[in-house]
Design a protein around this motif. Sequence first.
Motif, PDB file in Angstrom:
ATOM      1  N   LYS A  54       0.819  -1.223   0.000  1.00 33.03           N
ATOM      2  CA  LYS A  54       0.000   0.000   0.000  1.00 33.03           C
ATOM      3  C   LYS A  54       0.854   1.275   0.000  1.00 33.03           C
ATOM      4  CE  LYS A  54      -3.984  -2.138   2.220  1.00 33.03           C
ATOM      5  NZ  LYS A  54      -4.682  -2.277   0.950  1.00 33.03           N
ATOM      6  N   SER A  55       2.020   1.207  -0.664  1.00 36.78           N
ATOM      7  CA  SER A  55       2.911   2.371  -0.691  1.00 36.78           C
ATOM      8  C   SER A  55       2.857   3.123  -2.020  1.00 36.78           C
ATOM      9  CB  SER A  55       4.354   1.934  -0.432  1.00 36.78           C
ATOM     10  OG  SER A  55       4.775   1.023  -1.451  1.00 36.78           O
ATOM     11  N   GLN A  56       2.269   2.491  -3.058  1.00 36.83           N
ATOM     12  CA  GLN A  56       2.267   3.128  -4.380  1.00 36.83           C
ATOM     13  C   GLN A  56       1.023   2.712  -5.161  1.00 36.83           C
ATOM     14  OE1 GLN A  56       5.542   2.055  -7.015  1.00 36.83           O
ATOM     15  NE2 GLN A  56       5.649   4.144  -7.796  1.00 36.83           N
ATOM     16  N   TRP A  57       0.508   3.668  -5.922  1.00 41.62           N
ATOM     17  CA  TRP A  57      -0.649   3.404  -6.772  1.00 41.62           C
ATOM     18  C   TRP A  57      -0.196   2.917  -8.149  1.00 41.62           C
ATOM     19  CZ3 TRP A  57      -5.665   3.395  -5.315  1.00 41.62           C
ATOM     20  CH2 TRP A  57      -6.011   4.039  -4.127  1.00 41.62           C
ATOM     21  N   HIS A  58      -0.942   1.936  -8.671  1.00 43.02           N
ATOM     22  CA  HIS A  58      -0.708   1.428 -10.030  1.00 43.02           C
ATOM     23  C   HIS A  58      -1.908   1.806 -10.896  1.00 43.02           C
ATOM     24  CE1 HIS A  58       0.923  -1.121 -13.189  1.00 43.02           C
ATOM     25  NE2 HIS A  58      -0.282  -1.624 -13.365  1.00 43.02           N
ATOM     26  N   LEU A  59      -1.649   2.517 -11.997  1.00 42.34           N
ATOM     27  CA  LEU A  59      -2.707   3.021 -12.870  1.00 42.34           C
ATOM     28  C   LEU A  59      -2.826   2.143 -14.115  1.00 42.34           C
ATOM     29  CD1 LEU A  59      -4.250   6.086 -13.606  1.00 42.34           C
ATOM     30  CD2 LEU A  59      -2.604   5.795 -15.419  1.00 42.34           C
ATOM     31  N   THR A  60      -4.048   1.768 -14.458  1.00 46.23           N
ATOM     32  CA  THR A  60      -4.324   1.028 -15.701  1.00 46.23           C
ATOM     33  C   THR A  60      -5.296   1.844 -16.531  1.00 46.23           C
ATOM     34  OG1 THR A  60      -4.050  -1.082 -14.552  1.00 46.23           O
ATOM     35  CG2 THR A  60      -5.126  -1.144 -16.700  1.00 46.23           C
TER      36      THR A  60
END
Length: 485
Positions: A419-425
């Motif tokens: 939960k340290s970084q967002w992944h965008l799709t």
Amino acid sequence: MAREPRAPQPAGSRALAAQPHTRRFPQVNQGNIPGIQSTFLAMDTEEGVEVVWNELLFCDKKAFKAHEEKIKTMFEQLVLVDHPNIVKLHKYWLGAKDSKARVIFITEYVSSGSLKQFLKKTKKNHKAMNARAWKRWCTQILSALSFLHACDPPIIHGNLTSDTIFIQHNGLIKIGSVWQRVFANALPDHLRSPIRTEREEQRNMHFFPPEYGREADGTAVDIFSFGMCALEMAVLEIQSNGDARVSEEAITRARHSLDDPNMREFILSCLTFNPDKRPTAHNLLFHRVLFEVHSLKLLAAHCFINNQYLMPENVVEEKTKELDLNMVMAEIRREGQPSVQWRYSEVSFLELDKFLEDVRNGIYPLMNFAVTRPLALPRALSQPQEDPQKTKTPTPEPFDVETRKVVQMQCNMELNEDKSQWHLTLLLVLEDKLHRHLSYDLLPTDNSKDLAMELVHYGFIHEDDCEKLANFLESTFHKYWSAPL
């Protein structure tokens, strides 16, 4: 002439071949395009569509090489011309064969032939063009001319005839041969020999005004040519003696045969001998014979098309399934009389889908009320040639420009395991139904505008979609980042 099986290809270009090895292509006539030695039908194997392969040959290979960079620059700029009513130039490359040099360029194929061919076929069964079709076609041609003339500096077509205007199977009008005048003007005199002058085509000389060919001619040349096209469309044919030039008497008879005084005045204003007295393409769009206040249906359709990226692809079909067909959609109440009601059961949703498709294809363009309009193409055509020594930098080569628009966008965001970084799709659906699936690990410093501009830079989206995508990403970020984890 057959296309060679090993024709030179630009790096990263689409494979363009119809059949393997030596099978000849059918020769096609995509209009009166001066200077083109051969045009044939080809297949774009990446997109699965038919295109036109054009070859322009130069006998003086040494002189051609001296101006090769300038020729490349001109075609790079012409590739940027993007308008629904202009035949698209997709790709180009330069090659050599024996002692000759050549430019090969791939253009859009318009399957239903030229306006001249259509008018000849129509003449067999009709005495005059349908008024609604005439207005719709005039609007589309003027929309293209208005776009070209609004460039800085203006792009003058210079060869607008019923032979260089084409019709698609769906009724969309496209003007071709836009490249010819820009390219010819860019060439030095000793390289212009393969570019045939328009006046060599005697049967089309009546399309050109008295001042044509002078040093100071401008956009008014195209307006005169358009007026002749509009006259020919209205009467279907202006009689000539074989291949000879159409006489002034024949043109006068055609003008006097017009029953509609507004149509006659509209055409005559274009054919004024004094070029300074001719209206602009933009002003002609507002002439009383063409201009109509847009219906709410057309405005809603354009709004829907412009924002379709926010909706599922089959949104019309899904929405119609949810409707109660007996429900009243509109009602006119009249005092002392029964009201008039329209129910959803009286609407043809198939006709609605067809109308939306026509609007998307550009058959019903909106008149532009703005005096000045920002254009996607333009400024590149006005940039002066720089000294190549001054422009050499370690900057990487630019990426291909995306010309297709985004019609649908979908976005999803997930946190990684710690939960340290967002992944965008991101899913993008382009207007030719091509899907692009992109993913990216967001950094704390990233913002929606920079991400959208980066996608434009790398050729993933059209420049016109940049702001739209930035707003879409911003709303997505707000949705996920404001939600409780």
